[in-house]
Design an enzyme around this catalytic site. Structure first.
Site, PDB file in Angstrom:
ATOM      1  N   GLU A 177     -13.368  -0.564   2.999  1.00  0.00           N
ATOM      2  CA  GLU A 177     -12.116  -0.227   1.983  1.00  0.00           C
ATOM      3  C   GLU A 177     -12.031  -1.358   0.998  1.00  0.00           C
ATOM      4  O   GLU A 177     -11.995  -1.109  -0.107  1.00  0.00           O
ATOM      5  CB  GLU A 177     -10.733  -0.172   2.472  1.00  0.00           C
ATOM      6  CG  GLU A 177      -9.572   0.183   1.822  1.00  0.00           C
ATOM      7  CD  GLU A 177      -8.485   0.190   2.625  1.00  0.00           C
ATOM      8  OE1 GLU A 177      -8.069   1.356   3.135  1.00  0.00           O
ATOM      9  OE2 GLU A 177      -7.570  -0.498   2.771  1.00  0.00           O
TER      10      GLU A 177
ATOM     11  N   CYS B 152       0.732  -1.068   0.052  1.00  0.00           N
ATOM     12  CA  CYS B 152       0.143  -0.012  -0.021  1.00  0.00           C
ATOM     13  C   CYS B 152       0.852   1.223   0.023  1.00  0.00           C
ATOM     14  O   CYS B 152       0.220   2.310   0.175  1.00  0.00           O
ATOM     15  CB  CYS B 152      -0.980   0.157   1.074  1.00  0.00           C
ATOM     16  SG  CYS B 152      -2.511  -1.431   0.973  1.00  0.00           S
TER      17      CYS B 152
ATOM     18  N   HIS C 266     -13.065   9.559  -7.204  1.00  0.00           N
ATOM     19  CA  HIS C 266     -11.907   9.544  -8.578  1.00  0.00           C
ATOM     20  C   HIS C 266     -10.680  10.516  -7.985  1.00  0.00           C
ATOM     21  O   HIS C 266     -10.438  11.057  -9.007  1.00  0.00           O
ATOM     22  CB  HIS C 266     -12.717   9.873  -9.695  1.00  0.00           C
ATOM     23  CG  HIS C 266     -13.498   8.742 -10.365  1.00  0.00           C
ATOM     24  ND1 HIS C 266     -14.864   8.229  -9.956  1.00  0.00           N
ATOM     25  CD2 HIS C 266     -12.972   7.614 -11.058  1.00  0.00           C
ATOM     26  CE1 HIS C 266     -15.023   7.235 -10.485  1.00  0.00           C
ATOM     27  NE2 HIS C 266     -13.954   6.619 -11.096  1.00  0.00           N
TER      28      HIS C 266
END
Length: 149
Positions: free
Chosen positions: A136, A25, A75
């Site tokens: 998530e 990550c 986005h």
């Protein structure tokens, strides 16, 4: 009259990278987030009120969450403003991409804390934020509860 909890769910797509993290990550990647917003209050008892029986109109709650969370984060790519990714963030912004430089490491835990503050600030005085659940992935989520804070 009894207090009632109501929940509205939202979805948005957001990219991020975890600066200094020791796993995958640390790379820029994205998630299809699912946010559940639960508020608590007493349903309107005034028979002359157009929203009789509602704690809050789901449309009003949607407007708040859309303006504070969904529209800015959907986005977008979120970076910790103290990350070396700032150069990448600036290049992305220069190319017309939506980037958020946050005051925190953009983990689900920190995002849900940020979201709680933004939503609480917009709710009517008679409505309290009860909890948030930020999913998530299908198997990983962070939760915020007012009673814990």
């Amino acid at each position: 009259m009894s207090k009632i909890r109501i929940t509205k769910q939202f979805t948005f797509e957001t990219g991020h990278a975890l600066y200094g993290y020791d796993g995958k990550c640390r790379n820029v990647h994205g998630h299809s987030y699912k946010l559940s917003v639960t508020v608590i209050g007493k349903p309107i008892a005034d028979a002359t009120h157009v929203k009789l029986g509602m704690v809050i109109d789901f449309g009003d709650l949607k407007k708040i969450v859309k303006e504070e969370i969904v529209d800015p984060f959907d986005h977008a790519t979120v970076f910790n403003k103290n990350t070396p990714h700032v150069d990448l963030a600036k290049e992305l912004m220069d190319r017309g991409h939506k980037v958020i430089l946050a005051d925190y490491q953009p983990t689900s835990e920190n995002m849900v804390i940020d979201f709680s503050e933004k939503i609480k600030a917009r709710l009517p005085k008679n409505i309290q934020l009860h909890s948030l659940k930020l999913r998530e992935t299908e198997t990983a989520f962070a939760e915020w509860f007012a009673m814990d804070n």
